[in-house]
Design a protein around this motif. Sequence first.
Motif, PDB file in Angstrom:
ATOM      1  N   TYR C 637      -3.748  -8.342  10.082  1.00  0.00           N
ATOM      2  CA  TYR C 637      -4.131  -8.126   8.675  1.00  0.00           C
ATOM      3  C   TYR C 637      -4.597  -9.515   8.005  1.00  0.00           C
ATOM      4  CZ  TYR C 637      -1.707  -3.811   8.612  1.00  0.00           C
ATOM      5  OH  TYR C 637      -1.350  -2.317   9.051  1.00  0.00           O
ATOM      6  N   GLY C 641      -7.885  -9.899   6.517  1.00  0.00           N
ATOM      7  CA  GLY C 641      -7.883 -10.210   4.984  1.00  0.00           C
ATOM      8  C   GLY C 641      -8.814 -11.358   4.837  1.00  0.00           C
ATOM      9  N   LEU C 684     -10.507  -4.902   1.085  1.00  0.00           N
ATOM     10  CA  LEU C 684      -8.934  -5.365   0.856  1.00  0.00           C
ATOM     11  C   LEU C 684      -8.279  -4.106   0.416  1.00  0.00           C
ATOM     12  CD1 LEU C 684      -8.887  -8.743  -1.263  1.00  0.00           C
ATOM     13  CD2 LEU C 684      -8.068  -7.948   1.254  1.00  0.00           C
ATOM     14  N   LEU C 687      -7.550  -2.496   3.285  1.00  0.00           N
ATOM     15  CA  LEU C 687      -6.425  -3.218   4.038  1.00  0.00           C
ATOM     16  C   LEU C 687      -5.224  -3.006   3.414  1.00  0.00           C
ATOM     17  CD1 LEU C 687      -6.064  -5.365   6.241  1.00  0.00           C
ATOM     18  CD2 LEU C 687      -6.545  -7.134   4.542  1.00  0.00           C
ATOM     19  N   LEU C 705      -1.532 -13.615  -0.837  1.00  0.00           N
ATOM     20  CA  LEU C 705      -2.706 -13.037  -1.557  1.00  0.00           C
ATOM     21  C   LEU C 705      -2.571 -13.142  -2.981  1.00  0.00           C
ATOM     22  CD1 LEU C 705      -3.957 -10.125   0.682  1.00  0.00           C
ATOM     23  CD2 LEU C 705      -4.718 -12.509   0.605  1.00  0.00           C
TER      24      LEU C 705
END
Lengths: 244, 114, 1047, 306
Positions: C637, C641, C684, C687, C705
């Motif tokens: 991830y 990301g 995103l 994700l 994030l």
Amino acid sequence: MAKNFYETTRIKKERIIRVIRVICGEKTEDFMTKEEFRKRKVTGPDGEEFEVDPMKDYFSEDKPRVHSPRGKIIEKFMNWARGESLWILGYGTGCGAIEMRPLMTPRFDAYRYGIQWRPTPRQSNVFMIAGYLSVKTLKRVIRSYEQMQGPKYVVALGSCTINGGMYWDSYNTINRLDYYLPVDVYIAGCMPRPESLLAGFEKLKEMIKEGKCEGQNEYAENFDCYKKNQKQIIKDWDMPDYNW
Amino acid sequence: MLLTIILGIILIVLGLWGMLSQKNIIKIIIGFSIMDTGIHLLILSIGYIKDRTAPIMNQAVQSAGQVIDPVPSALVLTAIVIGLAITALMLTYAVKLYEIKGSLEISDFKELKW
Amino acid sequence: MVSPIYIFIIALGIGFLLSLFDKAGRAVAMTIFYGALLAMAFISGQWLLHLLQGAEAEIITTAGFQPPFSINLKMGLLEAFFTFLINTLGFLAGIYLLPKFKSQKIYGMILFLMLIMGLNGLVMTGDMFNLFVFLEITSIATVSIIAIEKNLKSISAGFKYVIAGGIASAFYLIATIFLYRFTGVLNIAMMAETLNVASSQAVFLSVFILMIAVIVELKPFPANGWALDAYEAVDSGVVAVIASGTSAAMLFVFYKISPLLNNTLLLTAAGIGLATFTFSNLLALKQKNAKRLLGYSSIGQIGLIITAYALLVRAGYARNSEIVMLTTGGLFINHFLAKAGLFWLSGVVEKEKLEEWSTLRNNPILLFAFAVFVIALVGLPPFPGFFAKWQLVMTFANQGLFFWIGLILLGSFLEAIYLFRWLGKVLKSDLKAELKAKISQIFPILIYLLAILIGGGYLSRLINQGTSLSILYLPVLFIVFLFFIDFLPVAIKNTLVILVGSYYTYLIIPQLSGYRVMLGVIFLAGGVLLFIPGYFKRGKRTGFYPLAVMMYVGLAGLLISENTLQFFTSWELMTLGSYFLIIRGKKSEPHALSYMLFSIGGAFVMLFGFGILYYVNGNSMALSSLGNIESMAGIIYALLGIAFLTKMASIGLHIWLPGAYGEAEADVSPMLSAILSKAGMFGLLMLMAAIQTANLGSINLPYVLGWLGAITVFIGNLLAIYQEDAKRLLAYSSVGNLGYILFGLALMSHMGWLTSITYALNHFLFKALLFLAIGGVVYRVKTKNMYEMGGLIKKMPLSFVSVLIGIIALSGVPPLSGFAGKWLTYNAVLEKGWYLQGVIVIIGGLIAFLYCFRLIYAVFLGQLKDKHRQVKEAPVWFLIPQVILIGAIMLFSTYPAFILGPVGKMLNDILPENALIWENLDAYSIYGHWNGFLIMMITGGIFVIVFLWLYFLNRKAQKVKQFNIVYAAERPSRPELTHVGYNFFAHYKKALGSLSQPYVTKFWNTMADIFHSSAGFIRRIYTGDGQTYILHIIIFIVVVYFLTIGG
Amino acid sequence: MGFEPIKILYALGTIFIIFNVGMLIQGIVRKIGARVGKRYGIRFYQPYIDLIKNYVMRSNVTHGVMFYLGPVFRLTGGLGVFLFIPIIYGSQYFSNFAFAGDVVLVLYFIFFGSLGMALGAGEGGHPYSAIGVSRGLAQVTAAEIALVIAVIGVGIQYDTLSITEMVAAQQGGIANWTMVTNPLLTILAMLAFLGAMGRSPFDVVLAPQEIPIGPPTEYHSTFLGIMQTNRSIFPMAKTILFVNLFFGGATNWIVLILKIFIVYMWSVVVGVVFPRFRVDHSIRWWYKYALPLGIIAIIVTTLIAG
């Protein structure tokens, strides 16, 4: 009576200025000598060329208008409000300006009478001219006066604005302000004390309430005449005829 | 034939040493030549079997068991030819380099770098 | 069937007789020469076809003996393939060299034939000593050809070449004889059967020396100075053969001896290859000479191929298994075609400096070829290198070779840096010279161009077994079609693109579901809308349409992709298309480069992530598997990301954005900002949707994030207020707005996502509007500096209205739609409890007022400049989409329920709690409520009443002009001196000095400096002294040996 | 609670009341200011006269459409903010149009007028206007830090963003006011209030001495009249917002006017005591003092709210 002022010509001082200018070999009719106000060629972003005439393009050329009063009762009410709310533009390059400060301090406190200072001519409606005016400052005074919004009133302080006072025969000061602007109230003295100023304002208030202060319309009606007088004394005239 | 093997290796190392230590192009080529010779010697030595003779078929040789391994010998022949060609080519280059720049110092030919 | 032995017979026979034919005239000799080359190509080609159809391999032995007693030449499928490549290359290179052959002595042709024959021999021979012979033949032929050229550089390079080659072959010979000693055979295949490498130290050493000798011929780092010099100095036509042909043959030799190698040696080979790949690409960063640069690149590519091959074989894949063939073969073909093509181009250009290659712009076809070759080398779709690299990474990942993947990607990234820098220079630097291209030079280049295009398509089909890219094929065909009709005027192409785009939108949108619909509308419908301004361009706008469409095809591909390969391909297509859009701007070359580098860097990181995913999830390429990762989820991830964040330009990764958006063309900037930036958002979203369901363990990625998004909002908006360039201001504003989107997504709640999507939609609307309006203004006034504009409201009232609506929507002031986003932010922050981040986000939003005002004030208000007195309103083609966008903003503002309601429902699949309840037009959250319609009506009502009141009192106002201002009893002299525009927020900078320092730019500049200066330092080992190069080889061998036995 | 036509009438009524309150408070405050300076000061009804005078000025100049609309935006902003705030707690009719949105709406609608005014001033073409706007925006954004944090804090404490509900939570005596339950947040909010009112020490925007009155430097006559009208409504609206959020709101007009007066006096008292900040000082001041205080306040509030 007012008209006579404008028709009377040539006082001594102006002759003296002429003489000096002739001696110095200066031309008298050199209006608009400032380079930034000459017409010029400009290239646009696409490469096209065109002429810019600063006087026309930057400034409004409209003449001032006469604003006739409304109906009697309404106008009376309006004049009451105008009289009770005097917003002052102080013009103090002469010695008299020093007397304007104490006016707003605790000792004399002109605020009591609805008098306030404003920082910009646009928002003021009383023009206080303190003391003598040189030819140079006269230009600024005219411009500021014209930029004020009507109805507007002029209060002139001290002898110099009445007849030149001690500068009567100076080559570079003007003698009578009302040759150039419609003055509503003169406050005599050299210098007038704040008390006189307060008295002058009271007088102005009365006049306003009576509807006697139509200086703005007077100026507009006799515009050409005023301009002639102004231009006669101001030789490097670098502004439009009316400064909006 | 351990001795010749060692000799071959010595020659190879010597040749390499010459190539690395000498600044003169001709000497470098000689170094290369020595190394080449060392390799040839090495090949022959490896192919040699004790108490046997050269792999040339004549009356003295009756069976394959009497001769050494013929392959290395054959290889050496080729290798020598090729080595000769390479050396010749190198020398040609040496001549050309000298013609152009009038020098045989290898460090003089550093136009191309980085 | 012609026996392959005829290849040699023809070459040798003709070669020796050629000088005789020459007596009959050069034309005769040349006809025969080309005939011979063609015949050789034909024979191998025939065998290739034959063998492809399943025929038996042909083995030719000498004098009728069987191995080991004879030399054997084999013509199997691979041999046929390689000889075919080499012989066609020979033929094409021969054509390329035609003018040379015509004028020079006959030796050139003879040596050329020998060279090609030697290469054929290298491929076909199965005998170790015979291989040595062919090696020497090749070497001698090559060096002799070099010697024909009579300049100093060429000769000295040739000398270095021959010495190094001599040493390598000496070692080869030594190893051969020892191996013969140990096995008693010279046949490689038989040797491999009997030899046990580990049996003794001596055997190991011999095999090692054999391998190292072959590798030295393949020019490993650092023992490759001699090769670099040769690449730089030797004639382009010849060097193409050396770089592609000789490398091909030597790679095949390596392939042949590889059965002798055990795992240790394979690892050594892989290590050498990787070091070569990484270091060559690193050192190439500092290179300014085009051919030497190509040399570095060639060496690097060969290194990569060795690594790939050695590691795969070591991992247990059969030498000729499909995977090995696909990966190494794909990489090899890519390199072979591209490098030969580029070296040939170097001969056409005849310029040393990289930027002087801009002369290629005189010939669009060659320019196209150049771009294709460069892009192919970097490994972008749709070329073979891309698919091979994908397969390589997946296979390596499958074996858990993450360290290797990392370094390979690093090397590839370094390669991308210098190649794209070069491409940018070629596309943008000044045209100084004419280009004189002969048809004989262009022909081979075009053949290889065609070959690489076909190769890419072919490989994509091989790799895509089972999965379909078919929905992408039609659009790709459309792109190709657009390339063909590029000579048509803009109006026709634009109309065509709009029509086809609308139809495609109509096709795609119904296929989407969930949040993809929203993004589909933005990507495609928005895309079609933003093509409208294209009509303002006159002429042909060469190259714009195919590449713009490529970007949109990539975007559409993202939406419909089901597996990682489709996703990645679409991603790269989009990146590539957008790169070419960005670089069209006048000064955008450095910015396009930095965009490309960040994008490629991001893409490689994504590739890494997909690789790990592939490994973890049992060789599944399905995107849906992203949601149920068994282990290493955090890393995957995080990697994905980072990849998406590069496109989102989050703080730290944002430095490419301002320049790229700012310098792009007027109608490209809105495409980039309004549409392209949402690609990162889409990634995103995907994700985050996966993270939603996955078990992340201890890593709280959304939290990170969230902070990142908050800081991005703040810094992006803060930097925007200091910009003097209107488009850069908008670009920084985009950074900030993408920060909101990121923050919203990171909240991982229904409300947060709704916020995010609202922001995305809004950002699309107002940023497209603003960029169009400002683009129109810039188009008219020919400057982007806001302080040079001013007072344009009187000249461009419609643009002013657009900007006004745009900034109100942007700043979030009710009643326009931006407020929806702000309101949702408050609610989402309160709901999640991220108060501090929320405060930063909101403060960042407030700072937006500063630049909003500056934008509209400095451009439209204040003092009109003299030179803009006759400026006209922006072109009508800019205004049409603006009107549509304003309409959309108004609609969204008045009836937010109509859009946010359905969006909320879309999100219900992923985040079921329905945070926002709609009662007619009223929106209720657990905290508060809001009614867009009422706000609009109330505000409008009050506004109208107040306006009427003012108008009643003040209907006779005197209109005045710009200098009729009170100016302390003076009057302004020039508009420039009266317009406060420059450094408008100086006090803000003074107050928050340290916050507005360009730390990020400094960081990346330092990184770049480190790479460049280390490259500059390391490459000094290539002193240019032939002797040093010999030393390098010796030291290399010794060091590698000790590393091998030590490790 | 929805929209009914009768509410327009009530809205006009509240506007009338608050307009007069605003006028009188202005007069009284200036009077107090004069008394602090040992002057007699203006007549308390002077603002009315000034307003009338400005509305009845005879001549006007306009620099263009945006210049003309600037004051309209300004007054719309002021009225809007006022109308979106529920004035009297528990009164259906004096809640005006609060049903259209919550505190976030008010918070952002504050900018509507400022932005429009800034645009109008911008078209005036006067450099001082631009400088004033630049200062104003810079200072407002900095000062809003405190306001935003205060609003979020209240939101956390009462778990709502609706002003009505916030007031409802504070009913039942002074002990329930945010001022008592969360003093830290209130201190922060009072700092924010200083920033919002634009009095000394945060009055660099108008700065009559250096950039003659800043943004409105070109405005006069009727335009100025509109802006004066706004000046008697907008600060009242903001004060009411603070009263509602931190001082328990009001259930009737008397209490409301009293609270408005007291809260408003806070800015007056600070204003007559402290000299002006330079604009960069003021920005730094907000970032240096208000932001950390806000963070602490948020943490404390989170703890209080549990």
